[in-house]
Structure formats: C-alpha cells, structure tokens
Design a protein around this motif. Sequence first.
Motif, PDB file in Angstrom:
ATOM      1  N   VAL A 314       0.825  -1.211   0.000  1.00 19.73           N
ATOM      2  CA  VAL A 314       0.000   0.000   0.000  1.00 19.73           C
ATOM      3  C   VAL A 314       0.861   1.265   0.000  1.00 19.73           C
ATOM      4  O   VAL A 314       0.610   2.211  -0.760  1.00 19.73           O
ATOM      5  CB  VAL A 314      -0.939   0.003   1.219  1.00 19.73           C
ATOM      6  CG1 VAL A 314      -1.750   1.289   1.263  1.00 19.73           C
ATOM      7  CG2 VAL A 314      -1.868  -1.206   1.184  1.00 19.73           C
ATOM      8  N   GLU A 315       1.889   1.307   0.827  1.00 16.07           N
ATOM      9  CA  GLU A 315       2.718   2.506   0.913  1.00 16.07           C
ATOM     10  C   GLU A 315       3.430   2.783  -0.406  1.00 16.07           C
ATOM     11  O   GLU A 315       3.543   3.932  -0.839  1.00 16.07           O
ATOM     12  CB  GLU A 315       3.731   2.361   2.046  1.00 16.07           C
ATOM     13  CG  GLU A 315       3.101   2.330   3.437  1.00 16.07           C
ATOM     14  CD  GLU A 315       4.151   2.234   4.530  1.00 16.07           C
ATOM     15  OE1 GLU A 315       5.359   2.355   4.215  1.00 16.07           O
ATOM     16  OE2 GLU A 315       3.777   2.037   5.700  1.00 16.07           O
ATOM     17  N   GLU A 318       0.923   4.153  -2.843  1.00 19.54           N
ATOM     18  CA  GLU A 318       0.603   5.553  -2.534  1.00 19.54           C
ATOM     19  C   GLU A 318       1.680   6.495  -3.075  1.00 19.54           C
ATOM     20  O   GLU A 318       1.374   7.542  -3.643  1.00 19.54           O
ATOM     21  CB  GLU A 318       0.463   5.724  -1.024  1.00 19.54           C
ATOM     22  CG  GLU A 318       0.040   7.119  -0.604  1.00 19.54           C
ATOM     23  CD  GLU A 318      -0.220   7.225   0.881  1.00 19.54           C
ATOM     24  OE1 GLU A 318      -0.661   8.307   1.328  1.00 19.54           O
ATOM     25  OE2 GLU A 318       0.014   6.226   1.599  1.00 19.54           O
ATOM     26  N   SER A 319       2.946   6.120  -2.907  1.00 17.92           N
ATOM     27  CA  SER A 319       4.040   6.956  -3.421  1.00 17.92           C
ATOM     28  C   SER A 319       4.002   7.033  -4.941  1.00 17.92           C
ATOM     29  O   SER A 319       4.227   8.093  -5.528  1.00 17.92           O
ATOM     30  CB  SER A 319       5.389   6.385  -2.971  1.00 17.92           C
ATOM     31  OG  SER A 319       5.499   6.416  -1.561  1.00 17.92           O
ATOM     32  N   GLY A 344      -4.390   0.107  -1.732  1.00 17.76           N
ATOM     33  CA  GLY A 344      -3.470   0.603  -2.747  1.00 17.76           C
ATOM     34  C   GLY A 344      -4.183   0.997  -4.022  1.00 17.76           C
ATOM     35  O   GLY A 344      -3.860   2.019  -4.643  1.00 17.76           O
ATOM     36  N   LYS A 347      -5.794   4.385  -3.733  1.00 17.10           N
ATOM     37  CA  LYS A 347      -4.848   5.497  -3.901  1.00 17.10           C
ATOM     38  C   LYS A 347      -4.588   5.762  -5.381  1.00 17.10           C
ATOM     39  O   LYS A 347      -4.529   6.916  -5.825  1.00 17.10           O
ATOM     40  CB  LYS A 347      -3.540   5.184  -3.191  1.00 17.10           C
ATOM     41  CG  LYS A 347      -3.647   5.074  -1.676  1.00 17.10           C
ATOM     42  CD  LYS A 347      -4.016   6.421  -1.066  1.00 17.10           C
ATOM     43  CE  LYS A 347      -4.073   6.329   0.456  1.00 17.10           C
ATOM     44  NZ  LYS A 347      -4.467   7.629   1.074  1.00 17.10           N
TER      45      LYS A 347
END
Length: 416
Positions: A314-315, A318-319, A344, A347
């Motif tokens: 997910v992180e 997001e980036s 994810g 996002k």
Amino acid sequence: ETGARCDLFRLPSGLIGRLWPAERVVVGLRVSQNLRCELSEHAGKIVMMNRPDAENEFKNLVNLVADIRRVSHLKVVFKWKGGLHELDRLLRRAALIRRAPLERAETHIDLRREKIRDEEAVMLARVLRACKGLAQLDIRRNNIGSEGIRKLAEVLGECKALARLDLSSNYISMDGVGEIAGVLRQCKALAHLDLSSTGVGEEGAARLAGVLGDCKALARLGLRNNCIGAEGVEHLAGVLGGCTALTHLDLCNNVLRNDGAVALSGVLGSCKALAYLNLSSNMIDDAGAKSLATNLAGCAALARLDLGSNVIGVEGAESLAVVLPKCKNLSGFFLDCNRIGDAGVNKLAEVLRECRALVDLDLGANGVGDEGAGRLAAVVGECATLTLLDVSGNKIGVQGAQRLSEAALSTCRILT
C-alpha cells in the motif's frame, strides 16, 4: 501482381525509378537477371537472402554489383536456417570475385537458434571479418560460451558500423561479457545491445559499466535475467546518467531489491530520453518503490513502466500514485503480481483521471476485492485514453465484477 508475366527487362528506367522511389531495391535471382542494366541508374540496393539454396542468387548478386559502378549503398540481409556453413562458403566464394565491392555492403546477419557452439564461433568470426559493413548481428539463443565470444570479440571491434548486437540467451558468463566490454568502445555506432540471459552477474555488470559511458549512441540496453544485484546496479547507475541517448532499459528478473532500486533512482532524473523501464521481478518492496517514485517525474519521456512481480504494498502504491500524473507521456503502467490490495488501488484510482496519456493499466493479482473494483469502476469512465484495464487474478466477487462490466460498456476493455 495479377499473375500475368511481366517482362521487367523492357521497363523504362524512369518507371523503375518511380517503382522504387527510395532507391532501395529487393534483388532476387530472376529480378536481378532482368534489371541489371536498368538498376545501374540507382544508388541504393537491398538484397534479401532467406533460402538455404541461395548460391545462384548470391553469385548473381555479385555479378550485378560488379556491373553497377554508382552503388553507394548496398544492404545484404542473411537470414535462413541452416546457414552458418553455407554463409561462410558463399562469402568465401564471393571474395574470389574481386570486382564485387562487398566491403561497402551494409550487412545484417540473423543466425538466431542455429545451435552455434564455441568451436563454430571461429567460422562465424571469419564471416564477420568478411562483412566490413556489418550493421546488425543477431545470434541470440545459441550455445556460444565465453571462449566463442572471445573469438567473436576479436573481430567485432573492426565492425565500425555495428548498430545492433543481440547475444541474449547464450552461455557467455561474466568472462565473455568482459570480452565484449573490451570492444564496445570501438563500436561508436552501437545503438542496441542485448545481453539478457547471458550470466552477466555483479562482476559482468561492473565491466560493462566501465565502457557504457563511451557508447554515446546506445539507445537500448537489455540485461534481463542476469542475477544482477545492488552492487552491479550501482556500477551501472554510475554511468547510465551519461548515456543521453538511452530510451529502453530492461533489468527484468534480476535481484535489485531495495538497494538496487535506490541506486537506480538516483540517475533517473538524468535519463531524459528514457521511454521504457522494466524493473519487474526484482524483489522491490515499498521502500524501493518510494525511492523510485521520488525521481520518476524527471523522466519526461517515460512511456512504459513495469514494476510487476515485486512485493510492493500500500505505501509503495501511494508513493507511485503521487508521481504518476507528473509522467505526462506514460501510456503503460504495470503493477501486477504485487500486494497493494484495495487500499493501494484506492490510492491509484484517485489520480487515474489525471493520467491523460494512460492506455494500459495492469493491476492483476494484487489481492483486490469488490471495494477496489468499485473504486476503479467509478473512475475509468473519466479516463479518456484508457484502453485496457487488467484486474485478473484478484479477489473480485460478483458485485465488483458487475460494476466493472458496466464501466467497460462505455469505456475500456477490462480483464477480470
């Protein structure tokens, strides 16, 4: 064209000029017999030889070339099965006919899948030595090892016009790569180099890095499936920034991990011409994805980005979602076989309408459920350029599939 016999010998030279306005003629046995006189007014020739029984055709070509004094460009394409011994024999026979200016020929040699081994590389080297105008050499998927490559390297440095070299899927190893690296500086015209599946490894990558900075024309570099890790990528990254012509970089199926991704991301901003970047199957997780995202916007020409089969969550998604709208030319984004899940996808869905060039989006096998499918369905209708959305291999149920199918009626094709 209609099946009726056409007496090419009777065609006026003016008509021939219109038939081949670019002065590039495909010459075969019967054609060259009839057009020897007419073609003498044209400066460019292409000769295609695809058959194992090409000896008569080749002899006729030699005679044809000998009669044309104004030839400025001769392109010979060797592409047939069964061919290395035959090719060597034909070239040696042609060398006996002193009149033929074969040293001026732009030559393309395609000997892929010919089971060429080290002991036959000596013969291949002799063939290459006879082709001073060698422009393309494709010997992928043979059985050539480091010793055979050493023999070939001895003559490749003399091929000043070499623009494309494909050695992929041979047993070269880092020693063979070192031999090739030793002559790359002399190949000033080299634009396409493919060493995929050749056992480059960390040491081979370091040897390549020592010379790539001098390959100013290099546009395509293939290094997939080579066990290159962070150390090898660090060496490559140190020079890739100076490869200003580089448009395609394929590092698929190596072992970059996060450290390698970080090292590579540091030079992405300098690769202004980079249009294709493949980092799939490299065990990159969220930290690596974040690092890449910080510099992707600097790749103004980036059109296709493949980060599939990694461990991005997910992180990382997001980036990447933050930077994707800044990649104005991005038409293909592949993030399949990762771990982004519904969160994810949510996002990414938030920014899809801002990706105005996006045509292909692959989010397959990411643990996406009905929630993520619903979020995608709500925005794909606003993605004017999106043609294909792949969400196959996820956990989408009946409700999510129905929403996607309704969205697909008015927009893109969706694979579920």
